[in-house]
Each structure stands twice: as C-alpha cells, then as structure tokens.
Write a protein that holds these residues in place. Structure first.
Motif, PDB file in Angstrom:
ATOM      1  N   VAL A 158      -6.014  20.770  29.617  1.00 23.62           N
ATOM      2  CA  VAL A 158      -7.446  20.493  29.801  1.00 23.62           C
ATOM      3  C   VAL A 158      -7.858  20.823  31.233  1.00 23.62           C
ATOM      4  N   GLU A 159      -7.066  20.377  32.191  1.00 25.43           N
ATOM      5  CA  GLU A 159      -7.372  20.617  33.602  1.00 25.43           C
ATOM      6  C   GLU A 159      -7.265  22.104  33.941  1.00 25.43           C
ATOM      7  N   LEU A 160      -6.256  22.776  33.407  1.00 22.91           N
ATOM      8  CA  LEU A 160      -6.102  24.203  33.650  1.00 22.91           C
ATOM      9  C   LEU A 160      -7.299  24.976  33.100  1.00 22.91           C
ATOM     10  N   GLU A 161      -7.737  24.629  31.911  1.00 26.03           N
ATOM     11  CA  GLU A 161      -8.894  25.316  31.345  1.00 26.03           C
ATOM     12  C   GLU A 161     -10.143  25.080  32.196  1.00 26.03           C
ATOM     13  N   ARG A 162     -10.318  23.850  32.667  1.00 26.46           N
ATOM     14  CA  ARG A 162     -11.473  23.550  33.529  1.00 26.46           C
ATOM     15  C   ARG A 162     -11.424  24.423  34.787  1.00 26.46           C
ATOM     16  N   ILE A 163     -10.258  24.529  35.388  1.00 21.48           N
ATOM     17  CA  ILE A 163     -10.107  25.316  36.611  1.00 21.48           C
ATOM     18  C   ILE A 163     -10.342  26.804  36.338  1.00 21.48           C
ATOM     19  N   VAL A 164      -9.757  27.318  35.273  1.00 23.07           N
ATOM     20  CA  VAL A 164      -9.919  28.742  34.939  1.00 23.07           C
ATOM     21  C   VAL A 164     -11.383  29.069  34.676  1.00 23.07           C
ATOM     22  N   LEU A 165     -12.080  28.212  33.959  1.00 27.15           N
ATOM     23  CA  LEU A 165     -13.500  28.461  33.677  1.00 27.15           C
ATOM     24  C   LEU A 165     -14.341  28.391  34.948  1.00 27.15           C
ATOM     25  N   ALA A 166     -14.026  27.466  35.832  1.00 23.97           N
ATOM     26  CA  ALA A 166     -14.749  27.380  37.107  1.00 23.97           C
ATOM     27  C   ALA A 166     -14.514  28.641  37.935  1.00 23.97           C
ATOM     28  N   TRP A 167     -13.269  29.129  37.958  1.00 23.82           N
ATOM     29  CA  TRP A 167     -12.949  30.349  38.695  1.00 23.82           C
ATOM     30  C   TRP A 167     -13.666  31.537  38.071  1.00 23.82           C
ATOM     31  N   ARG A 168     -13.652  31.615  36.728  1.00 25.28           N
ATOM     32  CA  ARG A 168     -14.353  32.698  36.036  1.00 25.28           C
ATOM     33  C   ARG A 168     -15.827  32.709  36.394  1.00 25.28           C
TER      34      ARG A 168
END
Length: 162
Positions: A137-147
């Motif tokens: 969940v945290e990784l997806e949040r970070i990846v989407l923020a970076w995207r």
C-alpha cells in the motif's frame, strides 16, 4: 521498533539519487528475469509488450500502439511486420481511413500473450507479491506520488511547451 531519533537520522540520510540508482538496478534485474521467462516462450520483451498491449486495446492503430508503448511509429512498424508474418497479429482495414489499419491478436497471438502475462504475474507474485500488504500500500502511494511529479515535470518542460 525504531526510536524517533534513529527514524529522523534515516530520513536525513535518505538520498534521492541513491534511491534512483537502486530502482534502476531493480528494474534491470526484474526485466532480465522476466525476459528469460519470456525467451523460453519464444518472445522478446518488445514482442511481449506489443502483444500484451493489444490484449488491453485491440483495434488500436499503429500510431496508438506506438504512443502506448512510448516509441515511435517507425519503431513499431518493423516489429509489427514480423509479428503479422509470424501469425500473431493481423491488420484490418478501418472503414473510411485508407491510411490506417486496426490491429488485432490472432488466436495464436492471444495464447502467447496470455502465457507471457502468466509468466510475468508469476515473477511479480514470487517477488513483489511476498511483501507485507501494508508495504505494498505504501509503495503504491509513493510510486503514484512520484508519477504525478514526473508528469508535472514533463508538462512544464521547455520542450513540451514549444
């Protein structure tokens, strides 16, 4: 448990460039592992990308496919010709547009795409899929923020505004 002072030290020591290089190396490792599994099916990464994209967007034009794959129409052209010749993809005329064709998977192409997707899914589940749910969940949040930041940077780049 991490103490507040050691957590602060970790945050202060976080180096975006070091993290970037780790992500690049991880991408290469994952790509190489999946490429080896695809090779056993007789597919290269570009061939698999084309087939798997068509599983999601059959009827796309060559231009749409190129945009989806982030390559030029010319780069897709030769690959597409070889995949048509191999009986994996077929071109169908688009009514009212003599210059473009819609692209569709053949039964053979769909089967190969599904085998490649299964191989990719298997690798992902053996690796990323073994992380705890909260980490995912945290990784997806970070990846989407970076995207989102990457998209904003792309949209504001001088080359884009010309």
């Amino acid at each position: 448990m991490t103490s507040p002072s050691s957590a602060s030290a970790e945050i202060a020591a976080a180096d975006p460039l070091r993290i970037w290089f780790r992500i690049i190396r991880l991408n290469r490792r994952a790509t190489n592992a999946v490429a080896a599994e695809l090779k056993a099916l007789g597919l290269s990464i570009p061939q698999f990308d084309l087939l798997s994209t068509l599983t999601e967007r059959e009827g796309s034009s060559q231009q749409e496919l190129a945009e989806r794959l982030y390559v030029t129409k010319g780069n897709v052209s030769g690959l597409l010709d070889r995949m048509v010749e191999a009986g994996l993809v077929e071109r169908r005329a688009i009514p009212g547009d003599r210059r473009s064709n819609a692209l569709y998977l053949t039964a053979k192409g769909r089967d190969l795409a599904n085998q490649g997707i299964a191989a990719q899914r298997s690798y992902v589940m053996r690796t990323l899929g073994t992380l705890p749910g909260q980490d995912l969940v945290e990784l997806e949040r970070i990846v989407l923020a970076w995207r989102d930041r990457a998209r904003a940077d792309e949209d504001s780049s001088p080359a884009k505004q010309r």
